[in-house]
Design a protein around this motif. Structure first.
Motif, mmCIF file in Angstrom:
data_model
loop_
_atom_site.group_PDB
_atom_site.id
_atom_site.type_symbol
_atom_site.label_atom_id
_atom_site.label_comp_id
_atom_site.label_asym_id
_atom_site.label_seq_id
_atom_site.Cartn_x
_atom_site.Cartn_y
_atom_site.Cartn_z
ATOM 1 N N GLY A 28 0.818 -1.205 0.000
ATOM 2 C CA GLY A 28 0.000 0.000 0.000
ATOM 3 C C GLY A 28 0.852 1.256 0.000
ATOM 4 N N ILE A 29 0.200 2.395 -0.086
ATOM 5 C CA ILE A 29 0.897 3.674 -0.049
ATOM 6 C C ILE A 29 1.758 3.758 1.219
ATOM 7 N N GLY A 30 3.022 4.150 1.040
ATOM 8 C CA GLY A 30 3.903 4.341 2.186
ATOM 9 C C GLY A 30 4.374 3.066 2.867
ATOM 10 N N SER A 31 4.203 1.912 2.212
ATOM 11 C CA SER A 31 4.595 0.649 2.861
ATOM 12 C C SER A 31 6.106 0.427 2.812
ATOM 13 N N GLY A 32 6.765 1.047 1.821
ATOM 14 C CA GLY A 32 8.223 0.884 1.726
ATOM 15 C C GLY A 32 8.695 0.265 0.416
ATOM 16 N N LYS A 33 7.830 0.284 -0.610
ATOM 17 C CA LYS A 33 8.218 -0.295 -1.908
ATOM 18 C C LYS A 33 9.484 0.373 -2.451
ATOM 19 N N THR A 34 9.516 1.704 -2.378
ATOM 20 C CA THR A 34 10.664 2.425 -2.943
ATOM 21 C C THR A 34 11.926 2.107 -2.160
ATOM 22 N N ALA A 35 11.796 2.005 -0.834
ATOM 23 C CA ALA A 35 12.958 1.647 -0.014
ATOM 24 C C ALA A 35 13.498 0.281 -0.464
ATOM 25 N N ASP A 75 4.353 3.473 -11.434
ATOM 26 C CA ASP A 75 4.001 4.890 -11.277
ATOM 27 C C ASP A 75 4.722 5.740 -12.326
ATOM 28 N N ARG A 123 3.910 7.034 8.213
ATOM 29 C CA ARG A 123 5.081 7.227 7.349
ATOM 30 C C ARG A 123 4.713 8.049 6.121
ATOM 31 N N ARG A 144 6.200 11.763 5.111
ATOM 32 C CA ARG A 144 6.912 11.947 3.843
ATOM 33 C C ARG A 144 6.270 13.021 2.982
ATOM 34 N N ASN A 177 7.935 -4.789 6.897
ATOM 35 C CA ASN A 177 8.642 -3.513 7.052
ATOM 36 C C ASN A 177 8.159 -2.744 8.281
ATOM 37 N N GLY A 198 9.764 -2.903 11.057
ATOM 38 C CA GLY A 198 10.952 -2.633 11.870
ATOM 39 C C GLY A 198 11.778 -1.490 11.306
ATOM 40 N N SER A 199 13.067 -1.498 11.618
ATOM 41 C CA SER A 199 13.964 -0.416 11.200
ATOM 42 C C SER A 199 14.348 -0.571 9.722
ATOM 43 N N LEU A 200 14.974 0.459 9.177
ATOM 44 C CA LEU A 200 15.458 0.386 7.799
ATOM 45 C C LEU A 200 16.571 -0.665 7.686
ATOM 46 N N LEU A 251 14.924 -3.911 7.329
ATOM 47 C CA LEU A 251 14.388 -4.027 5.963
ATOM 48 C C LEU A 251 15.507 -4.449 5.007
#
Ligand code: ATP
Length: 209
Positions: free
Chosen positions: A14-21, A37, A144, A148, A179, A181-183, A186
């Motif tokens: 979903g939006i802001g879940s961390g796909k880009t990360a 996108d 998140r 952002r 996701n 937890g921490s980066l 991830l």
């Protein structure tokens, strides 16, 4: 459906879940990432038929002074009115699909990633050999995203409501990245995913990254 000469790994959430990360890291590991996108932006560039159709329906006010689409204005319309959203989706989804297939076919890595918030909601999932869901609790998604973007809570909630629920999305997953937890946590999971995908492809695959 074979959209590319290498396996296609769908990444959604979903939006802001961390796909880009996740996809930034895979890209750094040498994997071609196709972003739905970005494909959606390409088909709405000035001079493209989709933008002309949008301007004809919503008026020239939907365009910015330089002729580009006013995305914020279009978002406000379609997230407030389901029938307008449906019209827009019928126009854009086939064109986005064609653009994605074109980009997948040009992939230059042992596997290719298709990243899309609407992977499971659209026929984009049929392009994938495997689907990875980036999962976070909804409250964290909201927090998140608000941190952002400049979007207010109501706007983010509207976008979340137009996407699959967390449970529906998890039901479509072949593999889940947690996701919450921490980066750093991830990153460790993404490394594990990458390793497993290369391993599944056989010993020669890793040499190409
Ligand atoms: P969208 O669908 O809106 O494009 P997305 O799924 O690509 O969102 P990201 O942009 O990767 O999500 O992440 C949303 C925000 O949360 C970003 O600001 C990102 O830096 C942050 N973030 C992602 N993962 C974590 C984490 N594990 N810990 C803290 N912040 C995170």
């Amino acid at each position: 459906m074979a959209a590319a000469s290498v396996p296609v790994v769908g990444i959604t959430g979903g939006i802001g879940s961390g796909k880009t990360a996740v996809t930034d890291q895979l890209q750094a590991l040498g994997i071609t990432v196709v972003d739905a996108d970005l494909a959606a932006r390409v088909i709405m560039e000035p001079g493209r038929p989709a933008l002309a159709a949008v301007a004809a329906r919503f008026g020239e006010a939907i365009l910015l002074a330089d002729g580009q689409l006013d995305r914020a204005a279009l978002r406000r319309i379609v997230f407030a009115d389901a029938s307008q959203r449906q019209w827009l989706e019928q126009l854009t989804h086939p064109l986005i699909g064609e653009e994605i297939v074109r980009q997948l076919a040009a992939a230059d890595s042992p596997y290719v990633v298709l990243s899309s918030p609407l992977l499971l909601e659209t026929s984009q999932k049929t392009l994938c050999d495997t689907v990875v869901v980036v999962d976070v609790p909804e409250q964290m998604q909201l927090q998140r995203t608000m941190q952002r973007d400049a979007n207010d809570e109501a706007q983010v909630r509207r976008i979340m409501a137009a996407q699959l629920s967390r449970e529906e999305r998890l039901a479509g997953a072949d593999r889940v990245i947690d996701n919450s937890g921490s980066l750093a946590e991830l990153r460790a999971q993404v490394e594990g995913l990458h390793r497993d995908l290369l391993e599944a492809l056989g010993p020669a695959a890793g040499d190409r990254t």
